[in-house]
Design a protein around this motif. Structure first.
Motif, short mmCIF file in Angstrom:
data_model
loop_
_atom_site.label_atom_id
_atom_site.label_comp_id
_atom_site.label_asym_id
_atom_site.label_seq_id
_atom_site.Cartn_x
_atom_site.Cartn_y
_atom_site.Cartn_z
N LEU A 19 1.04 -1.00 -0.46
CA LEU A 19 0.25 -0.59 0.25
C LEU A 19 1.05 0.97 0.15
O LEU A 19 0.64 2.18 -0.19
N THR A 20 2.45 1.39 0.69
CA THR A 20 2.63 2.67 0.79
C THR A 20 3.88 2.05 0.02
O THR A 20 4.14 3.47 -0.57
N MET A 261 8.37 0.13 -17.26
CA MET A 261 7.52 -0.12 -15.51
C MET A 261 9.13 0.82 -14.96
O MET A 261 8.29 1.05 -13.71
N ASP B 309 -10.51 19.26 -8.66
CA ASP B 309 -11.32 18.99 -7.96
C ASP B 309 -11.67 18.38 -6.94
O ASP B 309 -12.81 18.28 -5.70
N LYS B 310 -11.09 17.27 -6.33
CA LYS B 310 -11.57 16.08 -5.83
C LYS B 310 -9.85 15.62 -4.49
O LYS B 310 -9.16 15.07 -4.92
N LEU B 320 -5.92 5.43 4.51
CA LEU B 320 -5.86 4.88 3.44
C LEU B 320 -7.18 5.12 2.43
O LEU B 320 -7.83 6.10 3.14
N ASP B 338 -1.40 0.60 -15.72
CA ASP B 338 -0.37 1.40 -14.40
C ASP B 338 -0.41 2.64 -13.85
O ASP B 338 -1.18 3.73 -14.11
N PHE B 341 3.43 6.63 -9.14
CA PHE B 341 4.03 7.75 -7.80
C PHE B 341 4.86 8.37 -7.62
O PHE B 341 5.39 9.62 -6.70
N TRP B 347 6.42 2.35 -12.04
CA TRP B 347 5.01 1.88 -12.55
C TRP B 347 4.66 0.92 -12.04
O TRP B 347 5.42 0.30 -11.45
N VAL B 348 3.16 0.93 -11.53
CA VAL B 348 2.69 -0.53 -11.30
C VAL B 348 1.19 -0.42 -11.56
O VAL B 348 0.95 0.82 -11.84
N GLU B 349 1.41 -1.92 -11.22
CA GLU B 349 -0.27 -2.46 -12.06
C GLU B 349 -1.44 -2.00 -11.46
O GLU B 349 -1.95 -2.24 -9.50
N TYR B 366 -6.84 1.49 -7.35
CA TYR B 366 -5.62 0.71 -6.72
C TYR B 366 -5.94 1.87 -4.84
O TYR B 366 -5.62 3.31 -5.07
N ILE B 367 -5.97 1.10 -4.57
CA ILE B 367 -5.62 1.13 -2.36
C ILE B 367 -4.87 1.30 -1.90
O ILE B 367 -3.19 1.15 -1.90
N TYR B 368 -4.55 2.85 -1.13
CA TYR B 368 -2.73 3.00 -1.51
C TYR B 368 -2.72 4.04 0.14
O TYR B 368 -3.93 4.87 0.63
N LYS B 369 -1.80 3.76 0.88
CA LYS B 369 -1.36 4.86 2.60
C LYS B 369 -0.90 5.58 2.67
O LYS B 369 0.68 5.37 1.80
N ILE B 376 3.93 12.80 -7.16
CA ILE B 376 3.25 12.98 -8.58
C ILE B 376 2.76 11.77 -8.78
O ILE B 376 3.10 10.16 -9.39
N GLU B 414 0.42 16.28 -8.92
CA GLU B 414 0.86 16.92 -8.34
C GLU B 414 0.55 17.31 -6.91
O GLU B 414 -0.87 18.05 -6.59
#
Lengths: 377, 446
Positions: A19-20, A261, B309-310, B320, B338, B341, B347-349, B366-369, B376, B414
């Motif tokens: 997640l991080t 990637m 906007d969000k 999270l 992809d 960050f 890149w990640v899927e 994509y769930i992110y902490k 970016i 950003e």
């Protein structure tokens, strides 16, 4: 009870970690697979089929669809109906009707019907597209840095348009903007002659002077300066196939086939320097509140509606004509008195054609003037 | 942006004020006495719970909650050709959920105003290189067996203000020239069986009946593949803005090829070169030559949450949060998206979610902490045609910056330490300039 073994625990740990600190791919690049050229449709897209009663693997299809024919709805159009509907002019001049005109007559007509939006000689400056005054050599200009002072490309009729047929067709079916399909064929010939002449387009190596008569035969000789400025070649027998070849290869237009990637080099971060957000109507808002009570704008007025339909394309743009509600612009006009304004509206004044180019009765034109004055006091 | 933060602060202040007032005023009817920690919104019965609502016959055609009045189409003078008749009203895609656009919010592009066509006087005429020319009324057309398909429609000028540099800080004006609906109508290949297309017919002119008499040329291959004549969107008749009563649907292709207020189909042996395939809707490149007939909308994506906007201004460090967005391609079906960050270096899927349909908006997630540090963010889609969204520099190096149309480069946001979100570009101007100059020079030598 679920007994956690070491392996399960480590899977949980790695999900939490992902997640991080997302897990990155092992490869630097991944090539994305697509169908062969033969398996693509005419635009280079995937050619989806109906298989086992399902289209593209998702939509069920009634299997009768592709077998049954013999629907008997509708009727055959008459020859007259086809003639009246067939208003296009193809690039090979198929569809060009008979008629004739001169640039001199076109000049008059242009000043009456067109210059209030397209500027004198079609040079623009009124907020609507310019029609002349650009060089073909400008087409290579690229204004990557707006502060460089470099000129952008000028895409006007003479510098850019590949066919004069398009000009005839456009003027006949799309202009004058507030009331298209109102010019006679001869008037269209004249306006086209005028626009070609101010763009310095020649016919058979000859300049189009004021009194040269442009008829069907003459117009069909026009070869536009930028006729070869476009690709792919779509006009020949393999036109659509040429498009398929072009569109099937993304390298032709900058789209990619590989996913980089890691350790990619996309460049530097660039922030907004010249924001356009100010001009957004209404301003963007994410508020969830009750809307403010709107003052009545007189929109229910009969003449307000007529104004909207017949006058707003010019009187909605301050570069062309005074906009109702603009008190400063209207004050000196209101001073001249209603009768003068009625007369200007009915008989035409400067760039304004008689009755604004409409066929409305005098009483309605006066009513619209009253509405405009009322709104601008 | 600043306004929004001020609003939030205001809201919080208001909330505290309300609590103070309620503590004093908590009347005998409240089941519990309120403490400072309690939210009056839960302790007190809300006003709408203590009176009758609207009668069911108040709106016989429903409207959204008045509180949602800011979710609307918006316009900008710079995006018009002189007035609001040849102009575009942008879809608030930042406020949409799922993949269907409500009909009242569908982006509205017109070239001569929105025609109000009388359905009783509506006629479709089919002629040219066909065995049996045909005239249909609306009711006759609607007798044909119908099908429904979910497709986006996107104006090829979507995103065109971003060729040189970022200029808008709102998703609505960066990518709002597109929307998606479920369209219902008849497949042209079904209708044309009885018309009998002659083998010499290679191209079709589709023409609208509006002020602009919009004409566009379509190759016979597309007409027989998946083109449709549609009369409904999302279960009701087409809206006037979408061409009521009938428009052409060419899935995945430039918006204006989906000719609205459709009046006429003429079959011919050559393309027509109409105004919108010569003077406009052609892409000028650095060689001075322009690409024409660029039909499909290329693979594309954008993160909708977060976006300017969000923003994440309400998030705390360590929260999270779901990153989600839209991906689409006129060349096929979205295969994956992809996410970056760090502005596109790594890149990640992400995961796709919901319906994954050809030539349609597809949601990704994509769930992110978020650790509260600036990032970016960006997304990059790829499709089953084998095509991948380019970086800005990859696209500009090929097309230059004067093409106006078909911009599908990666969009990046950003995210600041405060959670504000800004539209930024990640690009290599030097490389772009070198490629452009090389192409210009090559064209001069040629």
């Amino acid at each position: 009870m679920l007994k956690l073994n070491r392996k399960t625990v480590s899977v949980f740990a790695s999900i939490a970690l992902a997640l991080t600190a997302p897990a990155f791919a092992a490869e630097k690049e991944i090539k994305v697979k697509g169908p062969s050229f033969k398996e693509r449709s005419i635009d280079g897209a995937v050619d989806y089929k109906v298989k086992n009663g399902t289209y593209a693997g998702v939509y069920k299809v009634n299997p009768q669809r592709d077998k049954i024919k013999g629907f008997s709805y509708g009727r055959t159009p008459t020859a007259n109906e086809i003639k009246a509907s067939d208003i296009d002019v193809r690039y090979d001049w198929q569809g060009l009707p008979d008629g004739k005109g001169t640039a001199a007559k076109g000049d008059e007509l242009f000043n009456k019907h067109c210059s209030m939006c397209h500027g004198d000689f079609g040079a623009g400056g009124k907020g609507y597209p310019p029609l002349s005054g650009g060089e073909k050599s400008s087409l290579k200009n690229q204004l990557l840095d707006p502060e460089s002072g470099d000129e952008p490309p000028h895409k006007v009729i003479g510098s850019y348009w590949p066919y004069a047929s398009t000009l005839w067709w456009y003027v006949k079916t799309g202009m004058p903007f507030p009331h298209p399909m109102s010019l006679t064929n001869d008037e269209v010939y004249s306006i086209v002659a005028y626009l070609l002449s101010v763009n310095e387009v020649q016919i058979d190596g000859e300049d189009i002077d004021d009194d040269m008569v442009i008829d069907k035969k003459k117009l069909m000789k026009v070869v536009m300066p930028n006729v070869d400025g476009f690709y792919p070649d779509v006009n020949g027998k393999d036109g659509a196939l040429n498009m398929k070849k072009f569109l099937s290869n993304p390298q032709n237009y900058g789209t990619q086939t590989v996913r980089c990637m890691k350790n990619c080099e996309p460049g530097e971060v660039v922030h907004i320097k010249n924001s356009l957000d100010e001009g957004i109507i209404p301003p963007v808002s994410e508020k969830r509140d009750l809307p403010k009570e709107k003052k009545s704008s007189g929109g229910d007025n009969k003449y307000a509606k007529m104004f909207e339909a017949s006058c707003n394309s010019c009187h909605g743009n301050s570069a062309i004509a005074p906009v109702p509600g603009d008190k400063e612009a209207w004050a000196p006009r209101i001073k001249q008195g209603k009768e003068t304004l009625y007369e200007h509206a009915l008989k035409g004044f400067k760039g304004m054609p008689p009755k604004g180019g409409t066929n409305l009765p005098d009483a309605d034109i006066k009513g619209i003037v009253d509405y405009m004055i009322e709104k601008s006091k | 942006m600043e306004n929004r933060i001020e609003n939030k602060t205001e809201q919080r202040r208001g909330f505290l004020k309300n609590i103070a007032a309620s503590v004093v005023a908590a009347g005998a009817l409240a089941p519990v006495s309120m403490s400072a920690k309690d939210d009056p919104a839960l302790i007190e019965e809300p006003e709408w719970g203590k009176k009758l609502g609207l009668p069911v016959d108040k709106y016989l055609y429903g409207v959204p909650s008045p509180y949602e009045h800011n979710v609307k189409r918006r316009v900008h003078k710079l995006l018009s050709s002189g007035d609001m008749y040849a102009s575009v009203a942008m879809c608030p895609i930042q406020d949409l959920e799922g993949i269907i656009t409500p009909n009242g919010l569908f982006f509205n592009r017109a070239h001569g105003g929105v025609a109000i066509v009388d359905p009783n006087k509506y006629r479709l005429i089919i002629h040219g290189l066909v065995e049996k020319p045909l005239v249909l009324t609306l009711d006759q057309l609607k007798r044909y067996p119908s099908e429904s398909r979910i497709h986006f429609i996107e104006c090829p000028a979507n995103g065109s203000t971003g060729w040189r540099a970022p200029q808008f800080n709102t998703l609505q004006f960066m990518k709002g020239m597109m929307s998606q609906a479920e369209w219902t109508g008849v497949k042209l290949s079904v209708l044309l069986k009885d018309v009998g297309v002659k083998p010499t017919a290679k191209w079709v002119l589709a023409e609208g009946s509006d002020n602009s008499h919009m004409g566009r040329t379509i190759p016979i291959e597309k007409i027989m593949d998946d083109a449709m004549l549609v009369w409904a969107q999302n279960g009701e008749a087409l809206r006037p803005e979408q061409g009521y009563p009938v428009r052409l649907l060419v899935p995945g292709w430039e918006g204006n090829l989906n000719v609205k207020w459709l009046k006429r189909l003429e079959f011919g042996d050559k393309p027509w070169h109409a105004k919108e395939e010569t003077s406009k809707y052609t892409m000028l490149t650095p060689t001075g030559k322009a690409v024409r007939y660029f039909w499909p909308m290329e693979v594309n994506s954008v993160i909708t949450h977060p976006s300017p906007d969000k923003p994440w201004t309400d998030l705390k460090k360590g929260d999270l949060v779901e990153i989600q967005g839209l991906a689409w391609s006129g060349h096929g079906t979205i295969k994956g998206v992809d996410i970056t960050f760090d502005g596109g270096k790594n890149w990640v899927e992400a995961s796709l979610k919901g319906l994954v349909l050809p030539k349609a908006w597809t949601r990704f997630s994509y769930i992110y902490k978020w650790d509260g540090k600036p990032i970016i963010l960006g997304s990059r889609a790829y499709d089953d045609a084998g095509f991948v969204q380019p970086t800005i520099t990859e696209e500009v190096s090929k097309m230059g910056v004067e093409g106006i149309y078909h911009r599908n480069a990666i969009v990046t946001w950003e995210v600041t330490a405060k959670g504000e979100v800004n539209n930024v570009h990640v690009r290599d101007y030097k490389k772009e300039r070198e490629s452009i100059e090389k192409m210009q020079k090559g064209a001069k030598d040629a």
